[in-house]
Scaffold this motif. Structure first.
Motif, PDB file in Angstrom:
ATOM      1  N   ALA A  52       0.832  -1.210   0.000  1.00  0.00           N
ATOM      2  CA  ALA A  52       0.000   0.000   0.000  1.00  0.00           C
ATOM      3  C   ALA A  52       0.861   1.251   0.000  1.00  0.00           C
ATOM      4  CB  ALA A  52      -0.932  -0.009   1.207  1.00  0.00           C
ATOM      5  N   ALA A  53       1.969   1.220   0.741  1.00  0.00           N
ATOM      6  CA  ALA A  53       2.861   2.383   0.785  1.00  0.00           C
ATOM      7  C   ALA A  53       3.522   2.618  -0.570  1.00  0.00           C
ATOM      8  CB  ALA A  53       3.919   2.192   1.874  1.00  0.00           C
ATOM      9  N   ALA A  54       3.803   1.539  -1.270  1.00  0.00           N
ATOM     10  CA  ALA A  54       4.485   1.658  -2.567  1.00  0.00           C
ATOM     11  C   ALA A  54       3.622   2.356  -3.601  1.00  0.00           C
ATOM     12  CB  ALA A  54       4.897   0.270  -3.063  1.00  0.00           C
ATOM     13  N   VAL A  55       2.309   2.150  -3.539  1.00  0.00           N
ATOM     14  CA  VAL A  55       1.422   2.768  -4.531  1.00  0.00           C
ATOM     15  C   VAL A  55       0.719   4.013  -3.997  1.00  0.00           C
ATOM     16  CG1 VAL A  55       1.035   0.613  -5.755  1.00  0.00           C
ATOM     17  CG2 VAL A  55      -0.514   1.259  -3.901  1.00  0.00           C
ATOM     18  N   GLY A  56       0.711   4.175  -2.665  1.00  0.00           N
ATOM     19  CA  GLY A  56       0.077   5.347  -2.063  1.00  0.00           C
ATOM     20  C   GLY A  56      -1.412   5.194  -1.886  1.00  0.00           C
ATOM     21  N   THR A  57      -2.115   4.821  -2.943  1.00  0.00           N
ATOM     22  CA  THR A  57      -3.571   4.684  -2.910  1.00  0.00           C
ATOM     23  C   THR A  57      -3.981   3.303  -3.398  1.00  0.00           C
ATOM     24  OG1 THR A  57      -3.939   7.048  -3.275  1.00  0.00           O
ATOM     25  CG2 THR A  57      -5.749   5.571  -3.819  1.00  0.00           C
ATOM     26  N   THR A  58      -4.782   2.610  -2.607  1.00  0.00           N
ATOM     27  CA  THR A  58      -5.286   1.290  -2.951  1.00  0.00           C
ATOM     28  C   THR A  58      -6.802   1.342  -3.008  1.00  0.00           C
ATOM     29  OG1 THR A  58      -3.430   0.235  -1.798  1.00  0.00           O
ATOM     30  CG2 THR A  58      -5.353  -1.137  -2.288  1.00  0.00           C
ATOM     31  N   SER A  59      -7.383   0.937  -4.117  1.00  0.00           N
ATOM     32  CA  SER A  59      -8.834   0.978  -4.271  1.00  0.00           C
ATOM     33  C   SER A  59      -9.500  -0.113  -3.440  1.00  0.00           C
ATOM     34  CB  SER A  59      -9.212   0.804  -5.743  1.00  0.00           C
ATOM     35  OG  SER A  59      -8.729   1.883  -6.517  1.00  0.00           O
ATOM     36  N   LEU A  60     -10.639   0.245  -2.832  1.00  0.00           N
ATOM     37  CA  LEU A  60     -11.457  -0.687  -2.069  1.00  0.00           C
ATOM     38  C   LEU A  60     -12.831  -0.784  -2.723  1.00  0.00           C
ATOM     39  CD1 LEU A  60     -10.602   0.608   1.536  1.00  0.00           C
ATOM     40  CD2 LEU A  60      -9.458  -1.239   0.272  1.00  0.00           C
ATOM     41  N   GLU A  61     -13.587  -1.793  -2.355  1.00  0.00           N
ATOM     42  CA  GLU A  61     -14.916  -1.987  -2.940  1.00  0.00           C
ATOM     43  C   GLU A  61     -15.937  -1.094  -2.233  1.00  0.00           C
ATOM     44  OE1 GLU A  61     -16.077  -3.767  -5.529  1.00  0.00           O
ATOM     45  OE2 GLU A  61     -13.989  -4.218  -6.032  1.00  0.00           O
ATOM     46  N   PRO A  62     -16.783  -0.382  -3.002  1.00  0.00           N
ATOM     47  CA  PRO A  62     -17.857   0.377  -2.375  1.00  0.00           C
ATOM     48  C   PRO A  62     -18.932  -0.561  -1.830  1.00  0.00           C
ATOM     49  CG  PRO A  62     -18.103   0.435  -4.748  1.00  0.00           C
ATOM     50  CD  PRO A  62     -16.795  -0.258  -4.470  1.00  0.00           C
ATOM     51  N   MET A  63     -19.719  -0.060  -0.911  1.00  0.00           N
ATOM     52  CA  MET A  63     -20.808  -0.857  -0.356  1.00  0.00           C
ATOM     53  C   MET A  63     -21.959  -0.919  -1.367  1.00  0.00           C
ATOM     54  SD  MET A  63     -22.621  -0.440   3.382  1.00  0.00           S
ATOM     55  CE  MET A  63     -22.928   1.320   3.150  1.00  0.00           C
ATOM     56  N   ALA A  64     -22.384  -2.112  -1.709  1.00  0.00           N
ATOM     57  CA  ALA A  64     -23.489  -2.280  -2.653  1.00  0.00           C
ATOM     58  C   ALA A  64     -24.813  -1.956  -1.981  1.00  0.00           C
ATOM     59  CB  ALA A  64     -23.508  -3.711  -3.189  1.00  0.00           C
ATOM     60  N   ALA A  65     -25.788  -1.492  -2.763  1.00  0.00           N
ATOM     61  CA  ALA A  65     -27.085  -1.115  -2.207  1.00  0.00           C
ATOM     62  C   ALA A  65     -27.715  -2.262  -1.439  1.00  0.00           C
ATOM     63  CB  ALA A  65     -28.008  -0.639  -3.327  1.00  0.00           C
ATOM     64  N   GLU A  66     -27.612  -3.474  -1.999  1.00  0.00           N
ATOM     65  CA  GLU A  66     -28.239  -4.622  -1.341  1.00  0.00           C
ATOM     66  C   GLU A  66     -27.508  -5.052  -0.075  1.00  0.00           C
ATOM     67  OE1 GLU A  66     -25.709  -6.063  -4.858  1.00  0.00           O
ATOM     68  OE2 GLU A  66     -27.159  -4.470  -4.433  1.00  0.00           O
ATOM     69  N   ALA A  67     -26.303  -4.527   0.132  1.00  0.00           N
ATOM     70  CA  ALA A  67     -25.525  -4.889   1.322  1.00  0.00           C
ATOM     71  C   ALA A  67     -25.742  -3.916   2.484  1.00  0.00           C
ATOM     72  CB  ALA A  67     -24.036  -4.936   0.969  1.00  0.00           C
ATOM     73  N   ILE A  68     -26.511  -2.859   2.254  1.00  0.00           N
ATOM     74  CA  ILE A  68     -26.727  -1.870   3.315  1.00  0.00           C
ATOM     75  C   ILE A  68     -27.541  -2.497   4.448  1.00  0.00           C
ATOM     76  CG2 ILE A  68     -27.811   0.319   3.936  1.00  0.00           C
ATOM     77  CD1 ILE A  68     -27.312   1.285   1.107  1.00  0.00           C
ATOM     78  N   VAL A  69     -27.004  -2.391   5.646  1.00  0.00           N
ATOM     79  CA  VAL A  69     -27.724  -2.769   6.857  1.00  0.00           C
ATOM     80  C   VAL A  69     -27.837  -1.504   7.697  1.00  0.00           C
ATOM     81  CG1 VAL A  69     -27.714  -4.172   8.947  1.00  0.00           C
ATOM     82  CG2 VAL A  69     -26.849  -5.132   6.801  1.00  0.00           C
ATOM     83  N   TRP A  70     -29.061  -1.043   7.913  1.00  0.00           N
ATOM     84  CA  TRP A  70     -29.238   0.229   8.617  1.00  0.00           C
ATOM     85  C   TRP A  70     -28.938   0.050  10.097  1.00  0.00           C
ATOM     86  CZ3 TRP A  70     -29.486   3.811   5.139  1.00  0.00           C
ATOM     87  CH2 TRP A  70     -30.067   3.545   3.906  1.00  0.00           C
ATOM     88  N   PRO A  71     -27.889   0.696  10.613  1.00  0.00           N
ATOM     89  CA  PRO A  71     -27.511   0.541  12.025  1.00  0.00           C
ATOM     90  C   PRO A  71     -28.362   1.411  12.954  1.00  0.00           C
ATOM     91  CG  PRO A  71     -25.917   1.930  10.907  1.00  0.00           C
ATOM     92  CD  PRO A  71     -26.913   1.512   9.861  1.00  0.00           C
ATOM     93  N   THR A  72     -29.666   1.254  12.850  1.00  0.00           N
ATOM     94  CA  THR A  72     -30.610   1.968  13.701  1.00  0.00           C
ATOM     95  C   THR A  72     -31.329   0.959  14.598  1.00  0.00           C
ATOM     96  OG1 THR A  72     -32.340   1.769  12.021  1.00  0.00           O
ATOM     97  CG2 THR A  72     -30.975   3.761  11.964  1.00  0.00           C
ATOM     98  N   ALA A  73     -32.074   1.476  15.554  1.00  0.00           N
ATOM     99  CA  ALA A  73     -32.776   0.582  16.480  1.00  0.00           C
ATOM    100  C   ALA A  73     -33.786  -0.299  15.757  1.00  0.00           C
ATOM    101  CB  ALA A  73     -33.476   1.416  17.557  1.00  0.00           C
ATOM    102  N   SER A  74     -34.425   0.237  14.735  1.00  0.00           N
ATOM    103  CA  SER A  74     -35.448  -0.519  14.010  1.00  0.00           C
ATOM    104  C   SER A  74     -34.876  -1.352  12.863  1.00  0.00           C
ATOM    105  CB  SER A  74     -36.495   0.450  13.440  1.00  0.00           C
ATOM    106  OG  SER A  74     -35.910   1.290  12.461  1.00  0.00           O
TER     107      SER A  74
END
Length: 721
Positions: free
Chosen positions: A536-558
């Protein structure tokens, strides 16, 4: 009223655009060309900019131990292969003439004396331990600039001492935004997929007024593809050149517009599946019934037909449509209704079905795995001391922590690159709060107003002078950025935040909390993201995967997006977002009063950028510290372009040059943030402008605990009249 953006209106809007274009010439030595690469045997090291929270990644080219040029990392979506003017300006931070060269201790007479590091660390460490023994760990607090190493190490130091009180100063302007979003969704931030959007309504211009190059490029791409980009702001900023139209809303009334838009979108039918993800929607629908376009027009000053059309167009463009509430939020935020505005925006975006959809808005989630690494901040049983009074504040209220320092609730305070005395309302109150706290420590490369009020001042290495912990930024295209040491310290006696935290931990008898170094911690954090530290240090920036819409879990009480909040109701708001008046309004005070607003500029993002020599030169050359005033209002007051005027209220009075323009609504004045330096040792910024915060009372938004920087009224008169 709506106004399309043309080249003529943009050029008239502000000299900031000209200044930004000129910044390359002003920063010779930081910008380079292919010829430079072949003319020098340069070493290249990957690091990051710290001018703003985006922390763009760049490659630093060093020759003979000095930075010769910097090139934005093309993989970083914010840098997009280049840097903004602030990034180039801050690359000169190491060679600033104003660097502090040794630890300092304030004497009883108010002057500072140089002391050795061992003496400083031992005195401060014993002081922290004594406060903990006498009053408990909750009597200690830290406020940092939010950069990765400072935040991580200070949280670990505080938690080792039994304190949960670590706050981020860099997000103070958007604290209510994060907190309101969290009340509705459980998430504290989102990022618009500008490049693929069909329509976006931008509340407040800071999203692009402090333009990371990637955002600018994405907006240009969207506009070229035919996207509708609507900027809602009381003034037309330089960044409006990237929009298709400007809606000059009355300052502090964005919430009324959003409520009317939500009502209109519901009338036209929410996006497929949106209602199923929302708890309490029927209750909010009932509350929205009275918020018609005609009602919103009377509040905002916009046309009812404009609001009606806007709602219809957004519904039609969904799910590639959203409302963007600026990440710094100084224009759309810092009012007495900003938290509720953020809640309303979150719910309206949910109605549009845009979350984590290409062309919509992507939620940014923290890296959960980082909480599980062995070097993570330690668990603390005690509650944040600001939570009882400001229960809605995500991450606590640093502003209220200062009030507690003034009242004796906090006895030990460490400030890392947090010039709170310059950036919070009522600088005199903040100064007295810091001075009255028994133990105060400023960790900073340069003397600031806040540092001068502290008992101890410790000289800090600038970012490029030491290796740093990695950061994860972005949501549409998230990346992991790693910063290595670029140059040797220009100040021999300066130390990094990590070194200082370890030294304080040893002196305060919590040395076991720091049985690791930056490289070890960075390696664990990189591995948690699925890559090696070395790679990671050698390239400076490493791409990560964005969160997909279907993977969203709402961290709320409900487990759903919550239209009604019991916490908000307990804090004095209605359960669902409804109209809340700004704290003060010009009409209530009568003729001659204006709201004095503030915000960032293309070349300024914090008090430390003002004192960067190249950026200060741009500001002075183009008069970026001038007061914006509506042309009609100026004519009534007998004021012309370039006149020196006096702005005053019960808190302050000061002279300033005026910029007369049609591109600000009549009841609003604008004075850029961060100018008006009041410490003579910040020599680059000395004499530039007036401090807007001087005209603001030390007030905090109920429940949310954010400073009300925009809730103030002033009168204007021609100097000498």
């Amino acid at each position: 009223m709506t106004q399309p953006i043309t080249r003529r209106t943009f050029v008239a809007a502000s000299a900031a655009g000209v200044a930004l274009a000129a910044s390359g010439a002003a920063l010779t030595g930081c910008a380079g060309s292919p010829a430079v690469d072949t003319a020098h045997a340069a070493e290249v090291v990957n690091t990051q900019c710290t001018a703003c929270p985006k922390q763009c990644s760049y490659a630093a080219y060093t020759v003979d131990g000095s930075i010769d040029k910097v090139v934005g990392n093309a993989t970083d979506p914010h840098a997009a292969g280049t840097l903004c003017a602030r990034g180039y300006g801050m690359a000169t931070a190491a060679t600033s003439a104003d660097r502090i060269t040794s630890p300092l201790r304030r004497t009883d007479s108010g002057t500072f004396e140089a002391i050795p590091w061992d003496e400083a660390l031992n005195e401060i460490g014993r002081g922290l331990a004594d406060i903990r023994a006498d009053k408990g760990g909750t009597a200690l607090a830290a406020i940092t600039d939010g950069t990765s190493t400072a935040d991580w190490y200070m949280r670990r130091l505080m938690s080792a001492l039994g304190s949960p009180n670590t706050y981020v100063n860099a997000t103070t302007a958007s604290a209510s935004v994060a907190s309101g979003l969290a009340q509705a969704t459980g998430f504290t931030a989102f990022e618009v997929d500008y490049a693929r959007t069909k329509m976006v309504v931008i509340l407040g211009a800071s999203t692009v007024e402090v333009p990371d190059p990637g955002t600018v490029a994405a907006l240009e791409e969207a506009r070229a593809a035919g996207a509708r980009i609507v900027m809602v702001d009381s003034r037309m900023p330089a960044a409006a050149s990237l929009a298709t139209e400007w809606l000059p809303v009355r300052s502090g009334t964005d919430l009324a517009l959003v409520l009317a838009l939500a009502r209109g979108i519901i009338e036209r039918g929410a996006a497929a599946g949106a209602e199923a993800s929302m708890a309490g929607l029927d209750e909010w629908k009932t509350a929205l019934a009275d918020y018609t376009p005609a009602w919103a027009a009377a509040v905002t000053g916009l046309g009812a037909d404009v609001i009606e059309t806007l709602a219809g167009d957004m519904a039609q463009a969904a799910p590639q449509a959203c409302i963007d509430l600026s990440w710094m939020a100084l224009f759309g935020g810092s009012y007495g209704n900003t938290g509720e505005l953020a809640r309303a925006v979150a719910l309206t975006n949910t109605l549009l079905g845009c979350w984590n959809i290409p062309g919509g808005a992507y939620l940014a989630a923290p890296v959960k795995e980082w909480a599980e690494v062995s070097v993570a901040p330690l668990p603390v049983e005690a509650a944040d001391v600001t939570a009882e009074t400001y229960p809605l504040a995500q991450g606590g209220s640093p502003a209220y922590a200062l009030r507690l320092a003034s009242e004796g609730g906090i006895s030990g305070l460490i400030l890392v690159d947090a010039n709170v005395e310059a950036e919070y309302p009522d600088p005199d109150y903040v100064r007295k709060a810091v001075e009255s706290c028994p133990l105060t420590v400023a960790i900073t490369p340069e003397m600031t107003e806040t540092a001068r009020s502290c008992r101890y001042v410790l000289p800090e290495k600038v970012w490029a002078e030491s290796a740093q912990l990695p950061t994860v930024t972005g949501a549409v295209s998230p990346v992991l950025n790693v910063s290595s040491q670029v140059i040797e310290p220009a100040v021999e006696d300066a130390r990094s935040v990590a070194e200082i935290a370890c030294g304080l931990g040893q002196a305060a008898d919590v040395a076991d909390a720091f049985d690791f170094d930056v490289a070890t911690a960075a390696a664990e954090m990189c591995e948690a993201c699925g890559c090696s530290y070395e790679g990671a240090a050698a390239v400076g920036t490493t791409s990560l995967e964005p969160m997909a819409a279907e993977a969203i879990v709402w961290p709320t009480a409900s487990g759903q997006v919550e239209c009604a909040s019991a916490a908000c109701a307990a804090a004095g708001y209605t359960p669902t977002p409804t109209w809340v008046e700004p704290t003060v309004t010009p009409d209530a005070l009568g003729f001659g009063y204006y709201r004095l607003t503030t915000g960032n500029q293309a070349v300024q993002a914090a008090t430390r950028t003002v004192n960067a020599a190249p950026l200060a030169a741009i500001a002075e050359q183009y008069g970026l510290d001038s007061l914006w005033m509506n042309a009609e209002a100026a004519e009534e007051a007998g004021v012309a372009e370039g006149d020196k005027v006096i702005i005053e209220n019960e808190y302050a009075s000061a002279p300033v040059r005026v910029h007369v323009t049609e591109l600000i609504e009549p009841a609003t004045l604008y004075l850029a943030a961060h100018y008006g330096v009041e410490d003579g040792e910040q020599t680059q910024a000395d004499g530039l402008g007036v401090r807007q915060a001087r005209f603001v009372a030390f007030g905090l938004e109920p429940g949310y605990g954010a400073p009300l920087l925009q809730e103030t009224m002033v009168k204007v008169g021609k100097a000498g009249a």
